[in-house]
Write a protein that holds these residues in place. Sequence first.
Motif, short mmCIF file in Angstrom:
data_model
loop_
_atom_site.label_atom_id
_atom_site.label_comp_id
_atom_site.label_asym_id
_atom_site.label_seq_id
_atom_site.Cartn_x
_atom_site.Cartn_y
_atom_site.Cartn_z
N LYS A 12 4.18 5.53 -5.63
CA LYS A 12 4.13 5.51 -7.10
C LYS A 12 3.13 6.54 -7.61
CE LYS A 12 5.48 0.66 -7.66
NZ LYS A 12 5.03 -0.70 -8.05
N THR A 48 2.36 1.71 -3.49
CA THR A 48 1.36 2.23 -4.42
C THR A 48 1.15 3.72 -4.22
OG1 THR A 48 0.21 0.10 -4.48
CG2 THR A 48 -1.04 2.03 -5.18
N SER A 93 0.83 -1.21 0.00
CA SER A 93 0.00 0.00 0.00
C SER A 93 0.86 1.25 0.00
CB SER A 93 -0.92 0.00 1.22
OG SER A 93 -0.17 -0.09 2.42
#
Length: 213
Positions: free
Chosen positions: A42, A39, A36
Amino acid sequence: MAWITRFVTAVAFLAVGVMFSPETFGSKSEGPNSPSLSTFIKLAHLLSFSTAFGAALWVTFIGGIIMFKNLPRHQFGNLQSKMFPAYFSMVGVCCAVSAAAFGYLHPWKSATTPEMYQLGFLVSAFAFNLSNLFVFTPMTIEMMKQRHKVEREANVGDEIGWSKNQEAAKSNPKLAAMNKKFGMIHGLSSLANIMSFGSLAMHSWYLAGKLNL
């Protein structure tokens, strides 16, 4: 502008810390990071990069040209003097966040050579924007104000385009000298902006190669 300077400086120091010591912020050079968290980082990288790249593309190749061709020159210059500090601040912050996120996801100790190059491109884009924000833009704005004063005395500046300025400079040595100095400083600012855009373009090519559509 003082708060912008402090904010950009704080972001710059944070970005440098994340890039050169990502482990301090929880990144792992060996083994997976939290899915998580990865992500989220990113997403931060992608949004920051796309904002910087899109803004640079618009201001450099579209918005600025349209304004120059349609606004009286002094009005255009005054607008640019307000817009560019905000533009370089925003792009600089986005480049710093993007570089920090990339450095966090790809720690230098374990990064591949292409990843090191990409981090270099992002840091370069950030550095070029800082040079414009703190060096070239203030110099350009100050020179522009001085030249506007000389041009108003010669009844120049309310037209669109450069033709009237160039004609007046032929019989006004002071204006001719200011044009030369302004052109040099503005040229350096434009070069730094283009180099920043080029660095971001190189990273966009790298990201495109990672897509699996």
